[in-house]
Each structure stands twice: as C-alpha cells, then as structure tokens.
Design an enzyme around this catalytic site. Structure first.
Site, PDB file in Angstrom:
ATOM      1  N   ASP A  20       0.246  -7.846   1.627  1.00 16.85           N
ATOM      2  CA  ASP A  20       0.469  -6.328   1.322  1.00 16.85           C
ATOM      3  C   ASP A  20       2.122  -6.138   1.825  1.00 16.85           C
ATOM      4  OD1 ASP A  20       0.089  -3.466   1.478  1.00 16.85           O
ATOM      5  OD2 ASP A  20       0.077  -3.179   3.475  1.00 16.85           O
ATOM      6  N   ILE A  75     -14.179 -23.666   2.070  1.00 15.56           N
ATOM      7  CA  ILE A  75     -13.879 -23.907   3.631  1.00 15.56           C
ATOM      8  C   ILE A  75     -15.074 -22.941   4.316  1.00 15.56           C
ATOM      9  CG2 ILE A  75     -12.027 -25.117   3.465  1.00 15.56           C
ATOM     10  CD1 ILE A  75     -10.695 -22.511   4.649  1.00 15.56           C
ATOM     11  N   GLY A  97       3.622   6.531   8.240  1.00 15.33           N
ATOM     12  CA  GLY A  97       4.889   6.653   7.669  1.00 15.33           C
ATOM     13  C   GLY A  97       5.922   5.534   8.211  1.00 15.33           C
ATOM     14  N   ASN A  98       5.411   4.769   9.327  1.00 14.11           N
ATOM     15  CA  ASN A  98       5.956   3.450   9.745  1.00 14.11           C
ATOM     16  C   ASN A  98       5.740   2.473   8.580  1.00 14.11           C
ATOM     17  OD1 ASN A  98       5.984   4.603  12.842  1.00 14.11           O
ATOM     18  ND2 ASN A  98       7.780   3.554  11.949  1.00 14.11           N
ATOM     19  N   SER A  99       4.732   2.282   8.044  1.00 12.02           N
ATOM     20  CA  SER A  99       4.328   1.289   7.177  1.00 12.02           C
ATOM     21  C   SER A  99       5.347   0.888   6.251  1.00 12.02           C
ATOM     22  CB  SER A  99       3.025   1.761   6.297  1.00 12.02           C
ATOM     23  OG  SER A  99       1.981   1.847   6.971  1.00 12.02           O
ATOM     24  N   LEU A 116      -5.210 -26.127  -2.795  1.00  9.70           N
ATOM     25  CA  LEU A 116      -6.285 -27.291  -2.337  1.00  9.70           C
ATOM     26  C   LEU A 116      -7.274 -27.454  -3.318  1.00  9.70           C
ATOM     27  CD1 LEU A 116      -5.634 -29.822  -0.700  1.00  9.70           C
ATOM     28  CD2 LEU A 116      -6.882 -28.638   1.156  1.00  9.70           C
ATOM     29  N   GLY A 117      -7.860 -26.323  -3.775  1.00 10.37           N
ATOM     30  CA  GLY A 117      -9.162 -26.353  -4.305  1.00 10.37           C
ATOM     31  C   GLY A 117     -10.432 -26.642  -3.688  1.00 10.37           C
ATOM     32  N   VAL A 118     -10.483 -25.993  -2.659  1.00  7.86           N
ATOM     33  CA  VAL A 118     -11.841 -26.266  -1.841  1.00  7.86           C
ATOM     34  C   VAL A 118     -12.520 -24.807  -1.449  1.00  7.86           C
ATOM     35  CG1 VAL A 118     -10.893 -28.526  -1.027  1.00  7.86           C
ATOM     36  CG2 VAL A 118     -10.427 -26.513   0.191  1.00  7.86           C
ATOM     37  N   HIS A 142       0.821  -1.253  -0.121  1.00  7.37           N
ATOM     38  CA  HIS A 142      -0.179  -0.150  -0.013  1.00  7.37           C
ATOM     39  C   HIS A 142       0.935   1.180   0.160  1.00  7.37           C
ATOM     40  CE1 HIS A 142       0.327  -0.324   4.543  1.00  7.37           C
ATOM     41  NE2 HIS A 142       0.609   1.213   4.284  1.00  7.37           N
TER      42      HIS A 142
END
Length: 505
Positions: free
Chosen positions: A159, A293, A232-234, A289-291, A129
């Site tokens: 992120d 849940i 600004g710490n991001s 995995l293709g599920v 971001h």
C-alpha cells in the site's frame, strides 16, 4: 466532663493505637509511587521543522453514471407551474449539479496525506489507496501552495505509492527515513497528517506494539501506535523524536472511522526498499523463491521430529521457479533464510521479497528431522506471479491400464487407486500421483482436518505412497513406532499441495 478513670482508659487506648501504627509502619512494605509519565516536554520545535515536508494529497476521479447519461437512482426534477417562486431554486439544484449535463458522470474527490522524501527530485510518498484510480493528483503544502503530481509507481502489496512534483516550481523541504528496527514498545512517536481535510495536524503517542499482522497483505509487519490517526492521515509519516520517518500511517481499527487509539504504520524497514524501487524503476523488483508454504503447527512439528513448531513448511514447488531443481523439496521446513531466522510462516515471504533478484543465498532447512543448508539463487517475484498464474491443470493425457481397483479404509477415509475412472470422476490432473481419497466419514479425524473426497495422498511422513495398501502399511508402521500423528501430503485435483496431520489414536 470526662471522669478520670475514663480519661485514663482513653489515653491507654490511644497509646495502644499509636504503638500499633508504629509497629505496622515498621513492618509493612514501603511503596514508592512512580512519577507519572508526562511524555516529551514539548514537540513544538520538532513539529515546526517537519510540517513543511508533510503534504496533503488531493485527488479527483471521474465516475461515469449509467448509460444514457441518467442515474436510475436520481430524483427527477419536479414539474412546477410557470412563474413558481421555487423555479430558480430547483433549476440550480437539479440542472446545475456537477455531472447533470456531462452524460451522468461526476467527479469524486478524496484527501490523504504524504511527505517529501527527496527535495531535489521532488519525490513524495503516500499510500496507494489514497491515489488509487485517480485522474488527477495535487499536492498541497503547508504554506498554501499547490503542485500537480504525476504517479511514478505503486505497490498494492504494501500500500505504498510514489509521486513526483516539479522541484523547480517550489523549494521543497524533505524528511528522511529512520531505523524502525530500533524503535521499542513505549517509545514516543509523532504523527503529522491531514485528518478529515482539516489541514496539517500533529498528534503524539507511543508505540503500542510491533510486528502486527492485520491480514491486509502478504508482508504485514505493522507498527501499532496510539498517536491519533484518523481518516485523511493515510499516507502521512510517523516520526520518532529525532524527526526521522519510522513509519507510514496506513490503517486504523475503529467502528466510527475516528481514532480510538489503534493505528497502524508501515515500518520504514519495509518502506525504504519499496520507495527506492518505485522511484528508480516505477515498479517493485522483489526476490522470489518459487515455493508454496504453510504454517508449522505443533502436530506437524511433532510429525517431523522437530522440538518446537517454527519456520515455514514447504507445501509445493512452482514449476520453472528458482528451486525447481530439487534443492528444496515439499515437506522441508525453512528455519533460516540468508542469515535471518524464520520463526513464523509469514516471516519467509517478507525476507525473501526484501532480497535482491539474482542473489545467491543460504537457506537452512529441516528435512526428515535433519538440519541442513542449501544455496539458492533468487528469481523475481513479479515474473514468478505470472508463471504461477499460468500453472493450470492440464487435461488428462492417456489412461491407466484398467487394473482392478483396490480400496482401503484408514483414519476415517476410504482410499482408492488413482486410475482413469477416478481421474475422470474427480477431475484430477494427469501429473498428480498417489492414492485418491474416495470418501471421508463424517466426524472422523480426517473430516476434522478438512480432507475431502477427490484429494490425493502423495506422501505419508515424507514417504511416497501410490496405492491404498501402501497407505495402510505406512500408517501401521507409524503406529508401531509410537507416533501419535500421521503427516499427510495431499494434492488437490489441480496438483496444489498441502500438509495435514491426523491423530492416529
């Protein structure tokens, strides 16, 4: 003057009080006041060696104004008489503003933090971001030098973004990732970043909590810290007292935007794999995995014969996915994946995503109350997402033979046969099978669980049903068994599955 009898009385009272105090001191519990935690004696030496690797990330983005080059919200320049003493002022303010003569566009700048993780290759890590939609990215170092950066890759799910600067243009100082799994609640940590664009700033605190889910993404597992983290710490690093990066500062909870002691960092355990993949491929390559849940609630656990509510309930299988071959079925509960326990639903997506594409893994499931192990080979999540997006409901193909519709009422629902009229009325896809819910009584147990008309009951207690009679017979059988809840597998009109439990008392 005090009289002798009075003096004797006072001495006697004093002696009694002294005796009482001594007795009290002898029998009263002793309390030892612990020394107040003062934290590390100093982090000056540690910070001095790390400041050079922590950078400020500045970006610029050109934002276009409205068509015609005019901002409808802009204040028009006032008409002033010739020779007005304010003419120069207004000329400078209105005509020379950035973007005034550029078709209404203007440059927007933002600031964040980052850190060098590979000095030889010039690899810099920050938050996605921080650099999102940027036209230009510049890395500013603690000694005042600046380098242009190119974007290597981003991952919106965690992120994280990886940048690259020219390592030949400047001698770089790098830091390394540590083991975030070893960090405990109460351990001291240090954050370095660029809050409010003030320049490199060091703050110290402790780990307040671990495994925080703040609903920012599918793999939330944040480290919470009270080390001051502000705007600004991001993208900046969170260090342990060995100078290793154990987190990437990414979010805060604050009504004002300033630190109130609730900050969140992406743990190194998650970040390392993402950074390595972005650096090598420019994109992520996660296991799949293709599920579909959903959580295992206490009611669902009871319905499945599980002693405790744990794991991830399989609500659906993606067609064409890695387990679209019967290895894993809707209604199964995954409790362990590749040797790692799945305690909550959110644990499964993370451990699968961290696994290599194409790896064969053991998956421990509970199926109809019996624990068993199946082996599956993982696909690639990024390919799976495209496949899942392409899974659209097909138009109805053909029609039922027009048999007379039978209905039944059970648990506050009216159940009908899924014939051509019902499919047309509710827009139910041809591949969906079961008994359709045609009405739900207000304030009923079914209504409380969010069941609505048009949903299709495909299974009850992991047994398939296709007619209203089968639904009522299955509910009656569960009641005879002394069951308190009925576990229903419901299909939406497009075929997406979910499980709900309904009280039968």
């Amino acid at each position: 003057m005090i009289s002798t009898p009075l003096l004797r009385a006072m001495r006697k009272a004093s002696l009694a009080a002294t005796t009482a105090l001594m007795i009290g001191a002898a029998v009263a519990p002793s309390f030892v006041t612990p020394a107040l935690a003062q934290g590390p004696e100093s982090v000056a030496n540690l910070a001095e060696g790390l400041l050079g690797a922590v950078v400020n990330i500045s970006t610029s983005q050109t934002v276009k104004g409205s068509e015609g080059g005019e901002d409808e919200n802009a204040v028009p320049m006032p008409q002033l008489p010739e020779g007005s003493p304010f003419q120069d002022f207004f000329d400078e303010f209105f005509k020379n503003r950035e973007g005034q003569n550029n078709g209404g566009s203007q440059k927007v700048q933002s600031l964040g933090s980052g850190f060098v993780i590979d000095a030889e290759k010039g690899i810099v890590v920050t938050n996605n971001h921080v650099i999102a939609d940027a036209d230009e990215i510049e890395v500013n170092f603690s000694d005042g030098s600046k380098l242009k950066a190119e974007l290597v890759g981003t991952d919106t799910k965690t992120d994280i973004a990886v940048l690259k600067v020219d390592p030949k243009a400047k001698k770089l100082t790098a830091v390394k990732f540590g083991d975030s799994d070893k960090m405990r609640i109460g351990d001291w940590v240090m954050a370095i970043g660029n809050p409010f664009g003030l320049g490199g700033t060091v703050t110290v605190g402790i780990i307040s909590a671990r495994n925080r889910d703040i609903n920012s993404g599918p793999y939330d597992d944040f480290i919470q810290t009270d080390a001051a983290i502000n705007r600004g710490n991001s993208g900046g690093p969170l260090f342990n007292m060995e100078g290793e990066v154990i987190g990437i500062n990414t979010a805060i909870i604050s009504p004002s935007g300033g630190s109130i002691g609730i900050g969140f960092s992406i743990p190194a355990e998650i970040a390392v794999g993402v950074v390595n993949q972005l650096s090598e491929f420019g994109e992520t390559r996660r296991g799949w995995l293709g599920v579909r849940i959903q959580p295992v609630t206490d009611d669902i656990a009871e319905s499945l014969g599980m002693a405790t509510a744990k794991g991830a309930l399989i609500a659906g299988i993606i067609k064409g996915g890695p387990v679209d071959n019967g290895q894993i079925l809707p209604g199964d509960v995954v409790i362990k994946f590749d040797g790692r326990d799945v305690v909550e639903m959110r644990d499964l997506p993370r451990v699968v995503a961290e696994s290599p594409v194409g790896k064969a893994v053991d998956v421990v499931i509970v199926r109809k109350g019996v624990e068993q192990t199946v082996k599956v080979t993982l696909g690639r999540l990024e390919d799976g997402e495209k496949l899942a997006e392409g899974e659209a409901a097909k138009p109805e193909e053909g029609a039922d033979k027009g048999a007379e519709v039978a209905t039944a009422s059970v648990l506050g629902m009216t159940i009908g046969e899924l014939d051509s009229d019902a499919r047309a009325k509710f827009g139910i896809a041809a591949e969906v099978s079961g008994a359709v819910v045609t009405a739900v009584a207000k304030d009923s147990a079914a209504a409380e669980r969010g069941i609505v008309a048009g949903e299709v009951i495909t299974e009850i207690a992991q047994e398939s049903v296709s007619t209203p009679k089968e639904v009522t017979d299955r509910i009656a059988a569960l009641k005879e068994q002394g069951r308190k809840n009925a576990l229903l597998m419901l299909a939406s009109k497009s075929g997406e599955l979910r499980f709900v439990t309904i009280r039968m008392d």
